[in-house]
Every structure is written in C-alpha cells, then in structure tokens.
Design an enzyme around this catalytic site. Structure first.
Site, PDB file in Angstrom:
ATOM      1  N   ASP A 291      44.970 113.366  14.896  1.00 49.47           N
ATOM      2  CA  ASP A 291      44.232 114.444  14.102  1.00 49.47           C
ATOM      3  C   ASP A 291      44.281 114.376  12.675  1.00 49.47           C
ATOM      4  O   ASP A 291      45.678 114.095  11.994  1.00 49.47           O
ATOM      5  CB  ASP A 291      44.723 115.865  14.358  1.00 49.47           C
ATOM      6  CG  ASP A 291      43.296 117.272  14.337  1.00 49.47           C
ATOM      7  OD1 ASP A 291      42.664 116.716  13.718  1.00 49.47           O
ATOM      8  OD2 ASP A 291      43.570 118.191  14.810  1.00 49.47           O
TER       9      ASP A 291
ATOM     10  N   ASP B 215      45.707 119.423   6.715  1.00 52.60           N
ATOM     11  CA  ASP B 215      46.061 120.365   5.514  1.00 52.60           C
ATOM     12  C   ASP B 215      47.437 119.359   4.483  1.00 52.60           C
ATOM     13  O   ASP B 215      46.861 119.480   3.564  1.00 52.60           O
ATOM     14  CB  ASP B 215      45.332 121.523   5.680  1.00 52.60           C
ATOM     15  CG  ASP B 215      44.455 122.007   6.635  1.00 52.60           C
ATOM     16  OD1 ASP B 215      43.334 121.191   6.525  1.00 52.60           O
ATOM     17  OD2 ASP B 215      44.297 122.036   6.947  1.00 52.60           O
TER      18      ASP B 215
ATOM     19  N   GLU C 214      43.021 122.417  18.358  1.00 55.15           N
ATOM     20  CA  GLU C 214      44.337 121.418  18.274  1.00 55.15           C
ATOM     21  C   GLU C 214      45.175 121.462  18.588  1.00 55.15           C
ATOM     22  O   GLU C 214      46.476 120.646  18.829  1.00 55.15           O
ATOM     23  CB  GLU C 214      44.322 121.352  16.796  1.00 55.15           C
ATOM     24  CG  GLU C 214      42.521 120.845  15.761  1.00 55.15           C
ATOM     25  CD  GLU C 214      42.179 121.029  14.338  1.00 55.15           C
ATOM     26  OE1 GLU C 214      41.245 120.369  14.596  1.00 55.15           O
ATOM     27  OE2 GLU C 214      43.434 121.735  13.943  1.00 55.15           O
TER      28      GLU C 214
ATOM     29  N   LYS D 251      47.864 114.900   0.700  1.00 57.81           N
ATOM     30  CA  LYS D 251      47.707 115.643   2.448  1.00 57.81           C
ATOM     31  C   LYS D 251      49.420 115.964   2.322  1.00 57.81           C
ATOM     32  O   LYS D 251      49.862 117.075   2.512  1.00 57.81           O
ATOM     33  CB  LYS D 251      47.889 115.601   2.958  1.00 57.81           C
ATOM     34  CG  LYS D 251      46.631 115.347   2.864  1.00 57.81           C
ATOM     35  CD  LYS D 251      45.243 116.658   3.007  1.00 57.81           C
ATOM     36  CE  LYS D 251      43.439 116.955   3.450  1.00 57.81           C
ATOM     37  NZ  LYS D 251      42.934 116.569   4.436  1.00 57.81           N
TER      38      LYS D 251
HETATM   39  C1  5RP Z   1      40.256 121.573  11.090  1.00 56.18           C
HETATM   40  C2  5RP Z   1      42.461 120.612  10.396  1.00 56.18           C
HETATM   41  C3  5RP Z   1      41.828 119.367  10.061  1.00 56.18           C
HETATM   42  O1  5RP Z   1      42.603 118.345  10.661  1.00 56.18           O
HETATM   43  C4  5RP Z   1      42.647 119.407   8.038  1.00 56.18           C
HETATM   44  O2  5RP Z   1      41.894 120.499   8.344  1.00 56.18           O
HETATM   45  C5  5RP Z   1      42.293 118.324   7.890  1.00 56.18           C
HETATM   46  O3  5RP Z   1      40.328 118.210   7.800  1.00 56.18           O
HETATM   47  P1  5RP Z   1      39.537 116.731   6.728  1.00 56.18           P
HETATM   48  O4  5RP Z   1      40.639 115.681   7.090  1.00 56.18           O
HETATM   49  O5  5RP Z   1      38.604 117.302   7.055  1.00 56.18           O
HETATM   50  O6  5RP Z   1      40.747 117.059   5.280  1.00 56.18           O
HETATM   51  O7  5RP Z   1      42.872 121.281  10.874  1.00 56.18           O
HETATM   52  O8  5RP Z   1      41.252 122.603  11.867  1.00 56.18           O
END
Ligand code: 5RP
Length: 262
Positions: free
Chosen positions: A89, A92, A111, A129
C-alpha cells in the site's frame, strides 16, 4: 508513455514495480489504495498476464477492486481470504520507525484492517513521504455520520491535552458535500503539524465515541520501498534493520502505460 511521467510519478512507478517482486505464486495479497498502489495493481496485472502468476488480490477500496478486475487479477473479500501473505500500500508519511500516516485517499479503515490481517505490510512511496516526525500531513480519522459535529468537538477537546503543534480539525469535503468513505462514514482531518507521541495519540483517538479508526499505522509496516525519479529504489526492512538499493529501468509496456488517468 513513461517519458511523459513526472519525476514523482516515475518514483511511484519504480517503487511499485520493485515491490511487485515480493509477490510469489499462490499468495493472497492486500491491495492498497491511491496513485502509488494503482501502479502496484497494474504491475501485478502485468505479472499475471506475462508470467502466469497465480495470486488473489484483496482490495482495500471499491476503486482498487475495480482496477484489479480491469487488469485481470482474481479478487476476493477479506472475509473469504481471512489471512493474507502480504499487503502492499502507499502512505502519506512514514518515519524512521516505519510508522505511518495513511488515509489521504479516504480508505484508512479498510487499509488498516487488511494490513493488520497480513503476515507482512510493505509500503511503497516516493521519497517526499519521508519525515522525521509524523504530522505535517493532516491526520485523517474516520467518524460515523451520526453526531459527527459532537465527535468533532470531543476530538478538539481531547487534542488540548496531546503533544501536538496544531489543533485545527476540518470535515473532509467532496465538492460541496461531505466526503463519504466506502463504509458510509465521514473523515475529519486533524491539522497537527507535529505529532510528539503518535502511539499515544492513536490509542486516545480511538477511545472517543464516534471515532471508528485513525490514520496512524503504528508497528504495522515491515518494509518501505522508496522510489526516486531517476529509477533508484531503496528498500528499508524494519525487522532485519537493513537498507538495500537497486535501479529499475523504465520499459514502456502497453499494459502498464495505456492509462495514466489514476
Ligand atoms: C489512501 C492512502 C494512500 O495510500 C495515501 O493517501 C497515498 O496515496 P498516493 O499513493 O496517491 O500518494 O492512504 O487512503
């Protein structure tokens, strides 16, 4: 085309591509949500088509489920799968202990449930990140719609006693209307700037009636795969305490680069 990707998208792609190599034949794989996780789903779809890999995906959102089916993955619910080999996954934010803020895409509840039901959680992310201390990204918490304004006041009052720098709480919107999660709940975004004690905050938030779950993932992530725009990928493994590095070439395949819409 890969050459049209921004450096951030290239970074997300190479992280996803590298992480897809952790998946082995017969595995049950938790599929995250977001733009980085979408690359992962596409990379797994490619492996299924090209290598005949047999895997089952357990999606963490309706969006991811639709994409997984589109790229030809077998999809199963968590109740059918019960326990997973790995979840991959996005995030952020991640810190040096691989604690995370998640939920920017509004899917933190599924998640967290799916990641917790997995032998291993692998996070894929671009280097932006990475943070010293969690909290620059607003912390999402999922709340039931019933009495959400009262829940918001309780959250604000609780934050007064917490080690955080900001205390503004906003209701996430979808245009003019409140945002609804797949589970029919709302999201409150907590603008904290800096979270001094993420473990304590996570426990305290989940004690508030009306709060379903918060976006702090503490001691859940095992490996973070960090992509860079030049194709470099770093892998940090919290259990083995090691850092490895490799490089991914941008090979443009029709399957992967046909649709860059997500
Ligand atoms: C969704 C999340 C995403 O994994 C997080 O927002 C990262 O997103 P992205 O890969 O588009 O930067 O937690 O609920």
């Amino acid at each position: 085309m890969a050459s049209d990707l921004s450096p951030i998208d290239k970074a997300k792609f190479v992280a996803a591509k590298q992480a897809s190599q952790y998946v082995e034949d017969g595995m049950k794989v938790g599929l995250g949500t977001g733009s980085t996780a979408a690359w992962l789903v596409k990379c797994l779809g490619e492996r299924v088509q090209e290598e005949g890999l047999k895997i089952t995906g357990i999606p963490t959102s309706s969006r991811t489920a639709a994409l997984a089916r589109e790229v030809g993955l077998d999809v199963m619910s968590l109740d059918e799968a019960r326990w997973l080999d790995v979840t991959i996954d996005g995030a952020d934010e991640y810190d040096g202990n691989l604690n995370l803020i998640k939920g920017g895409g509004g899917s933190l509840l599924q998640e967290k449930i799916v990641a917790t039901a997995s032998d291993q959680m692998i996070v894929i992310a671009d280097a932006s990140k990475s943070v010293e201390t969690l909290g620059s990204f607003p912390l999402p918490i999922e709340v039931v719609p019933f009495g959400w304004q009262t829940t918001k006041v309780l959250v604000e009052e609780t934050l007064i006693g917490m080690d955080v720098l900001g205390r503004k709480v906003t209701l996430r919107m979808n245009g003019e209307a409140p945002f609804y999660t797949d589970e029919g709940n709302h999201i409150l975004d907590l603008h904290l700037n800096r979270i001094g004690n993420a473990r304590q905050l996570s426990l305290v938030m989940n004690q508030i009636p009306g709060v379903v779950e918060n976006g702090l993932f503490i001691d859940i992530c095992d490996i973070v795969v960090i992509g860079h725009g030049d194709g470099r990928v770093e892998m940090r493994d919290i259990n083995q305490g090691c850092i490895a590095e490799t490089r991914i070439e941008f090979v443009e395949t029709e399957n992967l680069f046909a649709d860059l819409g997500d």
